[in-house]
Design a protein around this motif. Sequence first.
Motif, mmCIF file in Angstrom:
data_model
loop_
_atom_site.group_PDB
_atom_site.id
_atom_site.type_symbol
_atom_site.label_atom_id
_atom_site.label_comp_id
_atom_site.label_asym_id
_atom_site.label_seq_id
_atom_site.Cartn_x
_atom_site.Cartn_y
_atom_site.Cartn_z
ATOM 1 N N ALA A 1 -4.280 15.974 -1.889
ATOM 2 C CA ALA A 1 -3.838 15.789 -3.200
ATOM 3 C C ALA A 1 -3.690 14.339 -3.776
ATOM 4 O O ALA A 1 -3.916 14.222 -4.861
ATOM 5 C CB ALA A 1 -2.788 16.816 -3.489
ATOM 6 N N ILE A 2 -2.913 13.676 -2.869
ATOM 7 C CA ILE A 2 -2.558 12.409 -3.585
ATOM 8 C C ILE A 2 -3.810 11.630 -3.434
ATOM 9 O O ILE A 2 -3.959 11.062 -4.410
ATOM 10 C CB ILE A 2 -1.562 11.709 -2.302
ATOM 11 N N LYS A 3 -4.640 11.743 -2.374
ATOM 12 C CA LYS A 3 -5.816 11.025 -2.693
ATOM 13 C C LYS A 3 -6.801 11.293 -3.621
ATOM 14 O O LYS A 3 -7.370 10.636 -4.292
ATOM 15 C CB LYS A 3 -6.755 11.080 -1.300
ATOM 16 N N LYS A 4 -6.804 12.577 -3.960
ATOM 17 C CA LYS A 4 -7.764 13.047 -5.136
ATOM 18 C C LYS A 4 -7.097 12.471 -6.382
ATOM 19 O O LYS A 4 -7.819 12.126 -7.324
ATOM 20 C CB LYS A 4 -7.492 14.654 -5.258
ATOM 21 N N SER A 5 -5.625 12.443 -6.465
ATOM 22 C CA SER A 5 -5.117 11.772 -7.852
ATOM 23 C C SER A 5 -5.285 10.315 -7.758
ATOM 24 O O SER A 5 -5.225 9.518 -8.764
ATOM 25 C CB SER A 5 -3.737 12.066 -8.024
ATOM 26 N N GLY A 6 -5.560 9.352 -6.743
ATOM 27 C CA GLY A 6 -5.325 8.111 -6.606
ATOM 28 C C GLY A 6 -4.238 7.592 -6.875
ATOM 29 O O GLY A 6 -4.008 6.099 -7.178
ATOM 30 N N ASP A 7 -3.074 8.164 -6.561
ATOM 31 C CA ASP A 7 -1.711 7.766 -6.976
ATOM 32 C C ASP A 7 -0.559 8.283 -5.731
ATOM 33 O O ASP A 7 -0.777 9.447 -5.866
ATOM 34 C CB ASP A 7 -1.498 8.257 -8.381
ATOM 35 N N ASP A 8 -0.005 7.563 -5.204
ATOM 36 C CA ASP A 8 0.924 7.790 -4.390
ATOM 37 C C ASP A 8 2.268 8.597 -4.980
ATOM 38 O O ASP A 8 3.093 9.140 -4.463
ATOM 39 C CB ASP A 8 1.355 7.068 -3.488
ATOM 40 N N GLY A 9 2.352 8.351 -6.461
ATOM 41 C CA GLY A 9 3.555 8.880 -7.122
ATOM 42 C C GLY A 9 4.757 7.922 -7.177
ATOM 43 O O GLY A 9 5.872 8.361 -7.556
ATOM 44 N N ALA A 10 4.658 6.831 -6.331
ATOM 45 C CA ALA A 10 5.855 5.948 -6.407
ATOM 46 C C ALA A 10 6.246 5.466 -7.478
ATOM 47 O O ALA A 10 7.510 5.097 -7.831
ATOM 48 C CB ALA A 10 5.485 4.746 -5.414
ATOM 49 N N GLN A 11 5.447 5.372 -8.565
ATOM 50 C CA GLN A 11 5.566 4.738 -9.870
ATOM 51 C C GLN A 11 5.945 5.930 -10.852
ATOM 52 O O GLN A 11 6.142 5.475 -11.954
ATOM 53 C CB GLN A 11 4.753 3.781 -10.468
ATOM 54 N N TRP A 12 6.039 7.075 -10.399
ATOM 55 C CA TRP A 12 6.046 8.338 -11.405
ATOM 56 C C TRP A 12 7.619 8.143 -11.851
ATOM 57 O O TRP A 12 8.538 7.802 -11.239
ATOM 58 C CB TRP A 12 5.948 9.697 -10.825
ATOM 59 N N ARG A 13 7.699 8.847 -13.247
ATOM 60 C CA ARG A 13 8.727 8.734 -13.971
ATOM 61 C C ARG A 13 9.995 9.494 -13.135
ATOM 62 O O ARG A 13 11.188 9.147 -13.472
ATOM 63 C CB ARG A 13 8.700 9.428 -15.324
#
Length: 170
Positions: free
Chosen positions: A21-33
């Motif tokens: 799921a992380i690869k699909k979004s292209g984002d590891d979520g480290a910068q999420w709010r």
Amino acid sequence: MVSSDSNSGTTAVTKNRDITAIKKSGDDGAQWRIWSVIDELKTNGLSSNSKTRTDDIHGNFQADALTNQVVQILQHWGELWAGQSDWQSLLNKKSLLHEIEESIVALQLFDEWSEQRYQNGNNTPVTLVDVCCGKGILSMLASYLFRGKASTHVSSIIMLDKQKDINWNH
């Protein structure tokens, strides 16, 4: 999950999340709010504390304890779901801090009310109704906070919202 690179001799530890799921979004979520919300609540507590301090039935300020519990829940959610595209609309929304703070205030009042009921000998099941629930942040927090808590005895949580196109993928 632990991965090693035998060529460089380094070991990387990643949070146990759905890597697909992380690869699909292209984002590891480290910068999420969600992470800045956690930091803000840990550092400053509720922004409304100085304006609308709520004491419990004995005159003791209790929102800090509930805020700390919410921070632990948010950390759990971040570790599980940050970076997963289905969760971005909830965990990375601009108004997340505001919505979490509103939820903490409402949940604190509910907790105090249910504690008073319990002390008066009333342990009948309670249905919590989250009106204008939006993404359901209050309901999700309540399901974690009051799970198995005898004094609260929440038997069900009902979410109501008139908006018909809410993204419920989370």
